[in-house]
Design a protein around this motif. Structure first.
Motif: not given
Ligand code: ADP
Ligand code: GLC
Length: 484
Positions: A374-376, A395-399, A443-447
């Protein structure tokens, strides 16, 4: 079209932030579209002169504080010859360690430095009988060139018919200077008025770009609207409202030759949307490099200037709670010393979970984009933002916070809605720590749902933010300016 572009930074020569990525890439795309484009930059000491084949050219005499100053000119090319380059050489101003300052403090003579740069460009880039169609200036450092074009050079045949486009990359940085420095601009005092360069008793260079340019743009449509409001306009919202018919938003592209996980030379392994195995390897190598336990755990990345703009205070606030979970965080950033201290303190408290590098390190930025899950990027405001675009590609999902270019480029995941088929990241609106934290929890739940997560990753990787589209939009703006 014949375009002269001026800015204070450009990759691969000089960079402090996204401005450099844009200025290093846009001219190349314009050249590819068949336009004749020249880029002008200050000749910083750190420029790699051999890479761009810099050669001495005849110097120019620049009117300077009632006298004339001889200023060096060097010419070269960017992009393997595609874009001619003019560098303004005046070592007392530009042969310094930083671009704008050192040790977190701006150079006190920045007005002099960039006034001289702009004025010298107006002298050095004259091509008798062939005025540029467009002078395209970026941010406050180049804004005076627009003012010069419309005042001191208004009747100069070398600039006859040249129209100006001014691009705002960040309205939070305006180039504000005490009135005692005004003389260095070389402009008559009749231009120092509230309608022009005066701003509450100070000289405001960015404002010069806003009021003198024929056309204005900023780097995303949402930010173009936001800066016309008091919340985002940093005091210039009134000026922008009066020019709203001439103000446009063009979302930045990214350079897929440089930011591409299939070819990136900085990565230990390459990967694509079809084969993500290389990304797992990048993650392991990144964990080892950052001295974190190498294991299967969500890895959150941060690459940022450490500035209030970037919501670093929100990150610092939530980190203890976030790090109570089974996650790891890697952070790369430089800037505000107080944030550096806070981040260093936290990483000492959580050595197995938070690893921090307080420096500017381009190859590591690539490895974080590739190795993180993930990218913050919880920016309080964000004109465009490039890191979320790099993250999508890697492919690093942004928050992200839903603002400016972040709102325009990340499609947020909404739980229980059918967003699954279009979402590319996570976003929140209110810039409060609890809101960011609950977005991270989501996001961490979906991860943990591998199928859902891989969908998010792949969709992000398939987005197209190439420069082609953005460069085409700039050409439209140039044409609009020329038609005025
Ligand atoms: P801004 O220009 O506001 O800083 P952007 O997201 O547009 O934000 O661009 C930031 C650029 O600077 C990106 O290319 C990013 O990778 C780079 N960058 C920022 N901080 C660092 C750092 N500490 N080390 C290496 N690269 C960095
Ligand atoms: C500025 C902005 C950033 C943008 C960059 C390039 O530094 O802060 O959002 O992406 O310029 O336009």
């Amino acid at each position: 079209m014949n375009i002269l572009m001026l800015a204070s930074e450009a990759v691969p020569l000089a960079k402090t932030g996204g401005l450099a990525d844009v200025v290093g890439t846009l001219p190349m795309e314009l050249a590819r579209l068949g336009h004749d484009v020249r880029l002008a930059l200050p000749r910083y000491a750190a420029l790699d002169a051999t890479a761009i084949k810099l050669k001495k050219a005849p110097s120019v005499e620049v009117p300077w504080r009632g006298d004339r100053l001889e200023v060096g000119v060097e010419t070269g090319t960017l992009g393997g010859g595609a874009v001619p380059l003019t560098c303004i050489r005046y070592d007392p101003f530009f042969a310094r360690q930083g671009l704008y300052g050192e040790g977190g403090r701006d150079y006190p003579d920045n007005l002099d430095r960039f006034a001289l740069f702009c004025r010298a460009v107006m002298e050095a880039c004259k091509q008798p009988g062939r005025p540029p169609d467009i002078l395209h200036a970026h941010d406050w450092q180049a804004a005076l060139a627009v003012a010069y074009l419309k005042t001191l050079y208004r009747n100069d045949p070398a600039w006859a018919g040249t129209r100006a486009l001014f691009t705002i990359h960040n309205i939070g940085y305006q180039g504000l200077f005490p009135v005692s420095t005004y003389d260095a601009t070389g402009l008559p005092w009749s231009e120092y008025t509230p309608e022009r360069l005066e701003y509450y008793g100070q000289v405001n260079l960015l404002k010069g770009g806003l009021v003198y340019a024929d056309i204005l743009n900023t780097v995303s449509p949402t930010y173009a609207r936001e800066i016309q409001t008091a919340e985002f306009g940093f005091g210039l919202e009134g000026v922008l409202q009066t020019r709203k018919d001439r103000l446009f938003g063009v979302t930045n592209g990214i350079d897929y030759d440089v930011w591409n996980p299939e070819t990136d030379p900085h990565l230990p392994a390459r990967y694509s949307a079809d084969d993500l195995s290389g990304k797992r390897e990048c993650k392991r190598v990144l964990q080892a490099e950052m001295k974190l336990p190498v294991r299967d755990v969500p890895l959150v990345g941060l690459v940022s200037r450490l500035a209030f703009q970037k919501g670093i205070d929100l990150i610092v606030d939530i980190l203890p709670k976030l790090l109570d979970l089974d996650v790891q965080v890697v952070a790369l950033g430089s800037g505000d010393p107080s944030y550096q201290t806070l981040l260093a303190g936290l990483s000492a408290r959580y050595p197995d979970k938070l690893s921090v590098r307080l420096t500017f390190d381009e190859p590591l930025a690539h490895r974080i984009e590739a190795g993180a899950d993930l990218f913050l990027m919880p920016s309080r405001y964000e004109p465009c933002g490039l890191n979320q675009l790099y993250s999508l590609r890697y492919g690093t999902v942004p928050v992200v916070r839903k603002t400016g270019g972040l709102a325009d480029t990340v499609v947020p995941y909404v739980p229980d809605a059918r967003s699954g088929s279009v979402a590319t990241g996570f976003s929140f609106e209110t810039p409060e720590p609890e809101v960011l934290l609950s977005t991270m929890f989501l996001a961490l739940r979906v991860y943990r749902d591998k199928e859902e997560w891989t969908g998010l990753m792949r969709r992000g990787m398939q987005q197209d933010f190439s420069w082609q589209r953005s460069a085409g939009q700039y050409v439209e703006l140039y044409a609009r300016a020329m038609a005025l």
